[in-house]
Design a protein around this motif. Structure first.
Motif, PDB file in Angstrom:
ATOM      1  N   ALA A 728      47.205  38.200  38.666  1.00  0.00           N
ATOM      2  CA  ALA A 728      46.278  38.152  38.694  1.00  0.00           C
ATOM      3  C   ALA A 728      45.634  37.936  39.876  1.00  0.00           C
ATOM      4  O   ALA A 728      44.688  38.040  40.353  1.00  0.00           O
ATOM      5  N   ALA A 729      46.152  36.307  40.198  1.00  0.00           N
ATOM      6  CA  ALA A 729      45.592  35.508  41.462  1.00  0.00           C
ATOM      7  C   ALA A 729      45.895  36.323  42.240  1.00  0.00           C
ATOM      8  O   ALA A 729      45.366  36.553  43.327  1.00  0.00           O
ATOM      9  N   GLN A 730      47.439  37.082  42.595  1.00  0.00           N
ATOM     10  CA  GLN A 730      48.016  37.402  43.797  1.00  0.00           C
ATOM     11  C   GLN A 730      47.552  38.413  43.857  1.00  0.00           C
ATOM     12  O   GLN A 730      47.571  39.311  45.151  1.00  0.00           O
ATOM     13  N   LEU A 731      46.873  39.257  42.977  1.00  0.00           N
ATOM     14  CA  LEU A 731      46.336  40.417  42.860  1.00  0.00           C
ATOM     15  C   LEU A 731      45.046  41.102  44.042  1.00  0.00           C
ATOM     16  O   LEU A 731      45.214  40.760  45.265  1.00  0.00           O
ATOM     17  N   ALA A 732      43.945  39.955  43.722  1.00  0.00           N
ATOM     18  CA  ALA A 732      42.898  39.071  44.520  1.00  0.00           C
ATOM     19  C   ALA A 732      43.138  38.911  45.798  1.00  0.00           C
ATOM     20  O   ALA A 732      43.140  38.947  46.658  1.00  0.00           O
ATOM     21  N   ARG A 733      44.691  37.830  45.957  1.00  0.00           N
ATOM     22  CA  ARG A 733      45.113  38.112  47.256  1.00  0.00           C
ATOM     23  C   ARG A 733      45.303  38.774  48.214  1.00  0.00           C
ATOM     24  O   ARG A 733      45.467  39.280  49.661  1.00  0.00           O
ATOM     25  N   CYS A 734      45.885  39.914  47.632  1.00  0.00           N
ATOM     26  CA  CYS A 734      46.565  41.171  48.063  1.00  0.00           C
ATOM     27  C   CYS A 734      45.391  42.364  48.600  1.00  0.00           C
ATOM     28  O   CYS A 734      44.942  42.277  49.831  1.00  0.00           O
ATOM     29  N   GLN A 735      44.584  42.185  47.862  1.00  0.00           N
ATOM     30  CA  GLN A 735      43.152  42.528  47.715  1.00  0.00           C
ATOM     31  C   GLN A 735      42.754  42.485  49.195  1.00  0.00           C
ATOM     32  O   GLN A 735      41.917  42.736  50.086  1.00  0.00           O
ATOM     33  N   ALA A 736      42.932  41.280  49.338  1.00  0.00           N
ATOM     34  CA  ALA A 736      41.948  40.158  50.432  1.00  0.00           C
ATOM     35  C   ALA A 736      42.433  40.669  51.636  1.00  0.00           C
ATOM     36  O   ALA A 736      42.073  40.995  52.968  1.00  0.00           O
ATOM     37  N   LEU A 737      44.004  40.103  51.983  1.00  0.00           N
ATOM     38  CA  LEU A 737      44.961  40.802  53.035  1.00  0.00           C
ATOM     39  C   LEU A 737      44.780  42.586  53.443  1.00  0.00           C
ATOM     40  O   LEU A 737      45.009  42.511  54.324  1.00  0.00           O
ATOM     41  N   LEU A 738      44.080  42.547  52.697  1.00  0.00           N
ATOM     42  CA  LEU A 738      44.413  44.332  53.216  1.00  0.00           C
ATOM     43  C   LEU A 738      42.395  45.071  53.441  1.00  0.00           C
ATOM     44  O   LEU A 738      42.525  46.138  53.658  1.00  0.00           O
ATOM     45  N   ASP A 739      42.360  43.794  53.023  1.00  0.00           N
ATOM     46  CA  ASP A 739      40.584  43.824  53.241  1.00  0.00           C
ATOM     47  C   ASP A 739      40.229  43.893  54.636  1.00  0.00           C
ATOM     48  O   ASP A 739      40.104  42.603  54.940  1.00  0.00           O
ATOM     49  N   PRO A 740      39.264  44.556  55.252  1.00  0.00           N
ATOM     50  CA  PRO A 740      39.618  44.126  56.433  1.00  0.00           C
ATOM     51  C   PRO A 740      37.813  43.351  57.410  1.00  0.00           C
ATOM     52  O   PRO A 740      37.130  43.706  58.097  1.00  0.00           O
ATOM     53  N   THR A 741      36.532  43.914  55.839  1.00  0.00           N
ATOM     54  CA  THR A 741      35.590  43.301  56.028  1.00  0.00           C
ATOM     55  C   THR A 741      35.168  41.548  56.110  1.00  0.00           C
ATOM     56  O   THR A 741      36.383  41.166  55.441  1.00  0.00           O
ATOM     57  N   GLU A 742      34.462  41.362  55.967  1.00  0.00           N
ATOM     58  CA  GLU A 742      33.930  40.042  54.890  1.00  0.00           C
ATOM     59  C   GLU A 742      33.886  39.579  54.013  1.00  0.00           C
ATOM     60  O   GLU A 742      34.348  38.524  52.935  1.00  0.00           O
ATOM     61  N   GLU A 743      34.180  40.751  52.444  1.00  0.00           N
ATOM     62  CA  GLU A 743      34.452  40.336  51.619  1.00  0.00           C
ATOM     63  C   GLU A 743      35.855  40.118  51.198  1.00  0.00           C
ATOM     64  O   GLU A 743      35.871  39.213  50.045  1.00  0.00           O
ATOM     65  N   ALA A 744      36.822  39.650  52.242  1.00  0.00           N
ATOM     66  CA  ALA A 744      38.179  39.008  52.474  1.00  0.00           C
ATOM     67  C   ALA A 744      37.537  37.776  51.816  1.00  0.00           C
ATOM     68  O   ALA A 744      38.470  37.089  50.934  1.00  0.00           O
ATOM     69  N   ASP A 745      37.007  36.886  52.483  1.00  0.00           N
ATOM     70  CA  ASP A 745      36.448  35.942  51.953  1.00  0.00           C
ATOM     71  C   ASP A 745      36.454  35.737  50.037  1.00  0.00           C
ATOM     72  O   ASP A 745      36.456  34.787  49.632  1.00  0.00           O
ATOM     73  N   ALA A 746      35.595  36.393  49.311  1.00  0.00           N
ATOM     74  CA  ALA A 746      35.087  36.496  48.449  1.00  0.00           C
ATOM     75  C   ALA A 746      35.996  36.480  47.235  1.00  0.00           C
ATOM     76  O   ALA A 746      36.893  36.510  46.167  1.00  0.00           O
ATOM     77  N   LEU A 747      37.128  37.815  47.748  1.00  0.00           N
ATOM     78  CA  LEU A 747      38.348  37.511  47.029  1.00  0.00           C
ATOM     79  C   LEU A 747      39.096  36.482  47.304  1.00  0.00           C
ATOM     80  O   LEU A 747      40.144  36.309  46.248  1.00  0.00           O
ATOM     81  N   TYR A 748      39.373  35.983  48.498  1.00  0.00           N
ATOM     82  CA  TYR A 748      40.558  34.416  48.933  1.00  0.00           C
ATOM     83  C   TYR A 748      39.638  34.026  47.365  1.00  0.00           C
ATOM     84  O   TYR A 748      40.595  33.023  47.019  1.00  0.00           O
ATOM     85  N   ARG A 749      38.932  33.344  47.647  1.00  0.00           N
ATOM     86  CA  ARG A 749      38.099  32.472  46.675  1.00  0.00           C
ATOM     87  C   ARG A 749      37.807  32.938  45.370  1.00  0.00           C
ATOM     88  O   ARG A 749      38.465  32.101  44.390  1.00  0.00           O
ATOM     89  N   LEU A 750      37.951  34.119  44.981  1.00  0.00           N
ATOM     90  CA  LEU A 750      38.452  35.027  43.283  1.00  0.00           C
ATOM     91  C   LEU A 750      40.219  33.895  43.012  1.00  0.00           C
ATOM     92  O   LEU A 750      40.208  33.711  41.955  1.00  0.00           O
ATOM     93  N   ALA A 751      41.121  34.694  44.304  1.00  0.00           N
ATOM     94  CA  ALA A 751      42.454  34.190  43.993  1.00  0.00           C
ATOM     95  C   ALA A 751      42.608  33.231  43.601  1.00  0.00           C
ATOM     96  O   ALA A 751      43.315  32.636  42.340  1.00  0.00           O
ATOM     97  N   LEU A 752      41.943  31.362  44.190  1.00  0.00           N
ATOM     98  CA  LEU A 752      42.135  30.869  44.627  1.00  0.00           C
ATOM     99  C   LEU A 752      41.807  30.131  42.913  1.00  0.00           C
ATOM    100  O   LEU A 752      42.390  29.072  42.342  1.00  0.00           O
TER     101      LEU A 752
END
Length: 892
Positions: A728-752
């Protein structure tokens, strides 16, 4: 000394890389610290071959290499100890830099003293002395004090390579297995066995001679070690040989052996405190210093002398209450065909009744002996089958297969006719092609179906295990059979089979319910090791890692307590996998190292391959690329020959993760893309998803983000099942890596946040590192500093050295931003470096570049580091941009 210097033959040594490395390290150390070095081992292990290798490889350019010893003719140039000492002291003549002295233990004391003096002078002059000695008796004091390199018997894989070379013929696999077992890792004996057989016998078209290694062959290998013994102690040596060799034991009780000797020879009065030099006295037991010598002594003794020794041992074991061992020696004490008519039945009955107090290997030997004594018949077939089953439990898969193959199945009762096929299938599952194991186990299930449904259920589950190992999803589902009703009472094999089928079909609710019942049985006390292992597997399938660790530890303890050499490596395998899934790489490595040793000892090559894969995964987070490569190669060699798709996927994932950790995303994406992207080469159906997060991380800098996005829906389904605590955490990290927008920040924090809930320090640190890189690129240095510092600490805590270095590099770039790369710096590179830079810039891997330029991969690695430093670039992408801009500028 001679004036001739004949060329030394090229020497090829199998399985001696660690020992040769130690000899090489000794030779390359400063001469002032270079004392003489001893190469020690029993006869036939290749001491002389090591000397020849040293003279050819290390002594190249020297003027002489070998001191002549007893029985040793000149190899390159012959010296006597006195002549050598005189030449060194006087400075006259052609004095060798490297002196190799064979069989130094057989030299007269005066000659050894002269040689020691010459060694000291050689060291002062920058040379060195390399000696060999046999270990079948205690070494002389001056040799025992030297640093030593010990030669051990070859492992099965190494013995197989030597046999293939020595035979010069295609060796039928079953014949090769017999020869490797008979050779017991002794290179000289293996070569002798291969040369002794005809081409037809090697190809399996003619019967093998019995015994394979006769007394004459063993005597040739033992050589002088077999002669010259004290006749006053020869009787005890033969008696210890009779007490150990046929029973497959290493040692015999010293007091029992002395009492048996008194029965055998009432006039013998050996000193208990001074056993024969051939024997080693430790802990009130006696055993041969050289197993080969004990074997040769037993074979050389006359049949009457061997029978008398067994008779004396039988009487002493009977007095001590060791009934099974006493009966075995009684059976060996009778001439062929002269055994007591009731002895076979008593022997088999005692083996069956001795379950709690005798090891499976001894009981197997007793059952097989009973079958041989009884002759053809239903009882003999039953005892032969039981012997095969016990050999399998003892961890001797090769012997189990041989015994099962000798069973006349038509003489067994109908309900037992599947037992030999089951043994063959289970033995092949741990040491043979997975496809062969699958078919043998299906045959066993078919033979059991009507007469023994419980055994048929176990055979079908084992057949599914074989198909799972092979990565054949259709065969796995077919082996599991149709779904069975979910009754009120738990029924372990049926529940596990139904749970696995539901899991593979994506019916996660029924899978969790049925597998959960199997997992709960691991909490019952007491439970058999097999049941505990099945429970640990169910817990792993459900993603309940802590339960898998606890139950796996109980299964391991139970297997050790029961003396089951077959179960110990498998219990360690699943325990290591559980530690990996929990993110405890150091613990996984410890279990896998022990499991690898246990698997190799018991001949379980498939299980050993699993342990190699775990060790590769463990090393992939550390700064040990050569260790990863070694374990990946070992795992893949067995996986390819035995069709182990699961092992192959895990090993290639480890190699890709190692590339990623070392900052090689292009290579990692190439390697991992084959595992995870759709197509015929995709990895194992139940394992490839574990590599998806690594592929996504590599694909983004490699420009393959579009391919990575196609995997997210499937990976999201995998994460929702919960079989992997980190998914589940890796999924959020993958989504963050593939997101070119500032939304990646929230995805990284969700993964953590998800990592914090799931545990697992390594994956948490990886996400922290990636978030820190993202923050640095967004020019948020304070937040990036916090994240990268936490990543360094997290990697250091879990021993991930190569990843910690990557995080430290990112931290340094925050403090001193790199200057823009200088395009003109390309002209400062050497022509070779410019060629390498252009190939790498075009997307070639290091291996592809090496092949194109006809150089080694190590050479490419070395030059690439120099190129990065000279150009001021930190990644292949930066190098590609710089080369492209330089070429465009040159064209413009």
């Amino acid at each position: 000394m001679t004036g001739e210097e004949p060329a030394l033959p090229t020497v090829r040594l199998h399985g001696r890389a660690p020992q040769l490395s130690r000899v090489r390290a000794w030779w390359h150390q400063p001469p002032a610290h270079r004392t003489a070095l001893l190469v020690a081992g029993e006869p036939g292990l290749g001491r002389t071959a090591v000397l020849r290798w040293a003279a050819r490889v290390l002594g190249a350019g020297s003027t002489g290499h070998l001191v002549a010893g007893p029985g040793a003719g000149p190899r390159h140039q012959e010296w006597t100890p006195g002549a050598l000492l005189h030449a060194v002291e006087s400075g006259e003549g052609r004095v060798p830099a490297l002196v190799c002295a064979d069989d130094a233990d057989r030299w007269p004391p005066a000659a050894r003293r002269l040689l020691a003096e010459a060694a000291q002078r050689l060291s002062e002059a920058g040379g060195g002395l390399l000696l060999t000695a046999a270990t079948h008796r205690p070494l002389p004091g001056e040799l025992a004090a030297l640093p030593a390199v010990h030669l051990d018997p070859l492992a099965p894989q190494e013995a197989a390579a030597l046999l293939a070379e020595a035979a010069r013929e295609t060796v039928e696999p079953s014949v090769a297995a017999e020869l490797i077992a008979e050779g017991e890792g002794n290179p000289a004996l293996l070569r002798a066995l291969a040369h002794h057989l005809s081409p037809a016998a090697l190809r399996g078209r003619a019967p093998l001679p019995r015994p394979l290694a006769d007394a004459a062959t063993l005597a040739r290998i033992a050589g002088p070690a077999l002669t010259g013994h004290d006749p006053r102690t020869a009787g005890l040596a033969v008696l210890v040989a009779a007490g150990t060799r046929p029973a497959g034991a290493d040692r015999v009780d010293a007091r029992l052996a002395l009492r048996a000797l008194s029965r055998l020879d009432p006039g013998a009065r050996p000193d208990p405190a001074s056993p024969p030099a051939l024997l080693h006295d430790a802990g009130d037991t006696l055993g041969f210093r050289s197993p080969l010598l004990g074997r040769a002594l037993y074979a050389a003794a006359s049949p009457a002398r061997r029978r008398a020794a067994h008779r004396a041992l039988a009487e002493e074991y009977a007095v001590g209450g060791h009934r099974l061992t006493a009966l075995l020696h009684r059976s060996w004490s009778a001439a062929d065909g002269a055994a007591d008519a009731g002895l076979p039945a008593r022997l088999a009955a005692e083996a069956a009744a001795a379950e709690a107090k005798e090891p499976p290997a001894l009981r197997s030997l007793a059952c097989a002996r009973a079958a041989v004594l009884a002759g053809p018949g239903p009882e003999s077939a039953d005892w032969h089958t039981l012997a095969a089953e016990l050999a399998l439990n003892a961890g001797d898969a090769h012997r189990a297969r041989l015994l099962a193959a000798a069973v006349p199945e038509h003489l067994l009762p109908v309900r037992d006719r599947g037992r030999p096929a089951l043994v063959r299938g289970l033995a092949t599952l741990v040491d043979g092609p997975a496809g062969d194991a699958h078919h043998a186990l299906l045959l066993a299930a078919a033979l059991f179906t009507t007469a023994a449904p419980e055994r048929a259920e176990a055979a079908r589950l084992a057949a599914a295990d074989a198909a799972w190992a092979a990565g054949d999803l259709a065969a796995c589902l077919a082996s599991l059979g149709p779904d069975t009703p979910d009754g009120p009472e738990p029924e372990a094999p049926g529940d596990q089979r139904a749970g696995m089928r539901a899991l593979l079909e994506g019916r996660f609710g029924p899978a969790a319910r049925r597998l959960g019942r199997v997992r709960e049985q691991g909490t019952a006390a007491p439970a058999a090791p097999e049941a505990l292992l099945r429970s640990a597997i169910a817990a792993l399938l459900l993603g309940e890692v802590e339960a898998a660790r606890r139950t796996g530890a109980r299964a391991l303890a139970g297997a050790r307590q029961a003396g089951s050499a077959a179960l110990v490596p498998r219990a360690l395998e699943y325990l290591a996998y559980a530690e990996l899934r929990a993110g405890r790489h150091a613990e996984a490595r410890a279990h896998a190292e022990e499991g690898l040793r246990a698997a190799l000892r018991s001949g379980q090559r498939n299980t050993a391959a699993h342990h190699h894969a775990v060790l590769a995964l463990s090393a992939s987070i550390e700064d040990e690329p050569h260790v990863v490569e070694e374990h990946v190669e070992a795992a893949c060699a067995t996986a390819r020959s035995h069709g182990l798709a699961q092992v192959l996927t895990l090993a290639q994932w480890a190699a890709g993760r190692a590339d990623l950790g070392r900052g090689r995303p292009l290579e990692a994406a190439d390697r991992l893309g084959l595992l995870v992207l759709p197509g015929p080469r995709r990895g194992h159906f139940a394992v490839w998803r574990l590599a998806v997060p690594c592929f996504v991380e590599a694909a983004v800098p490699a420009g393959r983000a579009a391919e990575a996005r196609t995997l997210l829906d499937d990976f999201a389904g995998w994460a929702s099942f919960g079989a992997d605590p980190q998914a589940a955490a890796q999924l959020a990290r993958c989504q963050a890596l593939l997101d070119p927008t500032e939304e990646a920040d929230a995805l990284y924090r969700l993964a953590l946040d998800r990592h914090a809930a799931a545990g697992g320090g390594f994956e948490h640190a990886r996400t922290t590192l990636l978030h820190g890189k993202w923050l640095r690129r967004r020019r948020r240095p304070r937040e990036a500093r916090d994240r990268l510092g936490a990543a360094v600490a997290g990697f250091a805590r879990c021993g991930a050295g190569v990843w910690a270095r990557q995080a430290r590099d990112e931290l340094r770039s925050l403090v001193t931003p790199p200057s823009p790369p200088d395009r003109t710096a390309l002209s400062s590179l050497t022509p070779q470096q410019r060629r390498i830079a252009r190939y790498v810039a075009r997307g070639a891997t290091n291996r592809e570049t090496a092949l194109a330029l006809s150089v080694s991969v190590r050479t490419v690695d070395y030059h690439l580091r120099r190129i990065f430093a000279a150009l001021g670039v930190r990644s292949r992408l930066e190098l590609a941009r710089l080369v492209d801009e330089a070429e465009q500028s040159a064209r413009g």
